[in-house]
Design a protein around this motif. Structure first.
Motif, PDB file in Angstrom:
ATOM      1  N   THR A  24       0.660  -1.198   0.081  1.00 48.31           N
ATOM      2  CA  THR A  24       0.063   0.078   0.047  1.00 48.31           C
ATOM      3  C   THR A  24       1.101   1.330   0.135  1.00 48.31           C
ATOM      4  OG1 THR A  24      -0.088  -0.153   2.245  1.00 48.31           O
ATOM      5  CG2 THR A  24      -1.949  -1.195   1.199  1.00 48.31           C
ATOM      6  N   VAL A  25       0.477   2.087  -0.385  1.00 44.69           N
ATOM      7  CA  VAL A  25       1.142   3.635  -0.774  1.00 44.69           C
ATOM      8  C   VAL A  25       0.381   4.634  -0.024  1.00 44.69           C
ATOM      9  CG1 VAL A  25       2.110   5.107  -2.338  1.00 44.69           C
ATOM     10  CG2 VAL A  25       2.103   2.873  -2.915  1.00 44.69           C
ATOM     11  N   GLU A  26       0.861   5.447   0.545  1.00 45.00           N
ATOM     12  CA  GLU A  26       0.310   6.830   1.319  1.00 45.00           C
ATOM     13  C   GLU A  26       0.701   7.999   0.965  1.00 45.00           C
ATOM     14  OE1 GLU A  26       0.694   6.092   5.473  1.00 45.00           O
ATOM     15  OE2 GLU A  26      -0.526   4.412   5.639  1.00 45.00           O
ATOM     16  N   GLY A  27      -0.233   8.824   0.900  1.00 38.65           N
ATOM     17  CA  GLY A  27       0.277  10.354   0.425  1.00 38.65           C
ATOM     18  C   GLY A  27       0.325  10.601  -0.726  1.00 38.65           C
ATOM     19  N   THR A  28      -0.016   9.814  -1.738  1.00 36.40           N
ATOM     20  CA  THR A  28      -0.281  10.172  -3.162  1.00 36.40           C
ATOM     21  C   THR A  28      -1.472   9.518  -3.768  1.00 36.40           C
ATOM     22  OG1 THR A  28       1.258  10.132  -5.406  1.00 36.40           O
ATOM     23  CG2 THR A  28       1.169   8.283  -3.907  1.00 36.40           C
ATOM     24  N   SER A  29      -1.767  10.057  -4.987  1.00 37.38           N
ATOM     25  CA  SER A  29      -2.944   9.378  -5.819  1.00 37.38           C
ATOM     26  C   SER A  29      -2.712   9.104  -7.217  1.00 37.38           C
ATOM     27  CB  SER A  29      -4.098  10.411  -5.796  1.00 37.38           C
ATOM     28  OG  SER A  29      -4.548  11.014  -4.630  1.00 37.38           O
ATOM     29  N   ASN A  30      -3.362   8.066  -7.385  1.00 37.91           N
ATOM     30  CA  ASN A  30      -3.120   7.306  -8.570  1.00 37.91           C
ATOM     31  C   ASN A  30      -1.757   7.321  -9.161  1.00 37.91           C
ATOM     32  OD1 ASN A  30      -4.044   6.506 -11.355  1.00 37.91           O
ATOM     33  ND2 ASN A  30      -3.859   8.645 -12.153  1.00 37.91           N
ATOM     34  N   ARG A  72      -4.370   2.695  -4.286  1.00 37.96           N
ATOM     35  CA  ARG A  72      -3.110   2.822  -3.657  1.00 37.96           C
ATOM     36  C   ARG A  72      -2.745   1.443  -3.015  1.00 37.96           C
ATOM     37  NH1 ARG A  72      -3.989   8.005  -0.122  1.00 37.96           N
ATOM     38  NH2 ARG A  72      -5.952   7.189  -0.002  1.00 37.96           N
ATOM     39  N   GLN A  73      -3.459   0.119  -3.565  1.00 33.29           N
ATOM     40  CA  GLN A  73      -3.386  -0.983  -3.159  1.00 33.29           C
ATOM     41  C   GLN A  73      -2.892  -1.906  -4.238  1.00 33.29           C
ATOM     42  OE1 GLN A  73      -6.842  -3.183  -1.691  1.00 33.29           O
ATOM     43  NE2 GLN A  73      -5.590  -4.301   0.016  1.00 33.29           N
ATOM     44  N   PHE A  74      -1.792  -2.698  -4.056  1.00 32.55           N
ATOM     45  CA  PHE A  74      -1.342  -3.714  -4.969  1.00 32.55           C
ATOM     46  C   PHE A  74      -1.123  -5.069  -4.305  1.00 32.55           C
ATOM     47  CE2 PHE A  74      -0.540  -4.311  -9.448  1.00 32.55           C
ATOM     48  CZ  PHE A  74       0.679  -4.218  -9.656  1.00 32.55           C
ATOM     49  N   ILE A  75      -1.679  -6.280  -4.919  1.00 32.11           N
ATOM     50  CA  ILE A  75      -1.637  -7.392  -4.370  1.00 32.11           C
ATOM     51  C   ILE A  75      -0.746  -8.459  -5.357  1.00 32.11           C
ATOM     52  CG2 ILE A  75      -2.865  -9.184  -3.322  1.00 32.11           C
ATOM     53  CD1 ILE A  75      -4.829  -7.090  -2.433  1.00 32.11           C
ATOM     54  N   LEU A  76       0.092  -9.371  -4.730  1.00 31.33           N
ATOM     55  CA  LEU A  76       0.825 -10.379  -5.479  1.00 31.33           C
ATOM     56  C   LEU A  76       0.125 -11.502  -5.068  1.00 31.33           C
ATOM     57  CD1 LEU A  76       2.908 -10.936  -7.756  1.00 31.33           C
ATOM     58  CD2 LEU A  76       4.331 -11.024  -5.904  1.00 31.33           C
TER      59      LEU A  76
END
Lengths: 112, 114
Positions: A24-30, A72-76
């Motif tokens: 997950t990434v925080e503090g940014t969009s798209n 902001r979520q990427f799953i492997l």
């Protein structure tokens, strides 16, 4: 400021078991999101990248898959792990239209 | 075939010397090239980006050159310190489209001894 999280940090799984790694990434969009694998003695191998929700590009045919259910979520994932899936898995993000990539702390996966 | 190669897997130098790392590429025409640092067990960290119209780029003790004729980038660390010991990766964008995937070299592991 932006932050990228990955979990778990380490994982030991038997051959044939499923896999789910989350980023997950925080503090940014798209953001653009990336999954890499780094095997011992080898370079960074790009596995998947995504430029938006539900948009996944696969670079290497394998028994892994990726999904982006939220911005902001990427799953492997994998349904059945192979010994050759062992390695250091890194998630990274990049601003859309940007140049440099920012990497997460990584997940060390050992398939036994 | 397309390749990006860092011609030394390992480089050992003494503290205070200049370290020079090489990145060569074949069958790409990158508009820019990047260098990253990776410490053991950690993800790579972006250091510098150099564009094809820039011959040289500097950041503190780091200097990068980019020769599109030789298809080569050199990465220099001057006055090297033990804390500079790490693996250094070069990367390029094969499509020259900002925001798309990068291709990374395998890296050169630098060891600086005191």
């Amino acid at each position: 400021s932006q932050t990228i999280h990955q979990w778990p940090a380490t994982l030991v799984q038997p051959v044939g078991s499923p896999l789910s790694l989350e980023c997950t990434v925080e503090g940014t969009s798209n953001p653009n999101l990336y999954w890499y694998r780094q095997a011992a003695g080898r370079g960074l191998q790009l596995l998947f990248y995504s430029v938006g929700i539900g948009q996944i590009s696969s670079e290497v045919p394998q028994n892994l898959s990726a999904s982006r259910p939220q911005d902001r979520q990427f799953i492997l994932s994998s349904k059945k792990l192979l010994l050759s899936d062992s390695g250091f898995y890194l998630c990274a993000w990049m601003e859309a239209g940007g140049y440099e990539q920012y990497f997460g702390p990584g997940t060390r996966l050992t398939v036994t | 075939s397309q390749k990006i190669e860092q011609n030394s897997e390992a480089l050992n130098i003494q503290e205070g010397k200049t370290a020079t790392l090489t990145c060569n590429y074949t069958n790409y025409s990158p508009a820019y090239l990047q260098w990253y640092r990776q410490d053991p067990g950690r993800g790579p960290v972006f250091l510098l980006l150099i564009r094809e119209n820039e011959k040289e780029k500097r950041k503190e003790r780091l200097k990068v050159t980019f020769d599109t004729t030789l298809k080569q980038s050199l990465f220099h660390i001057t006055a090297s310190q033990p804390a500079d010991s790490a693996t250094y990766l070069c990367a390029l964008d094969p499509l020259n489209q900002a925001g798309t995937a990068l291709i990374f070299g395998k890296g050169t592991t630098l060891s600086v001894s005191s």
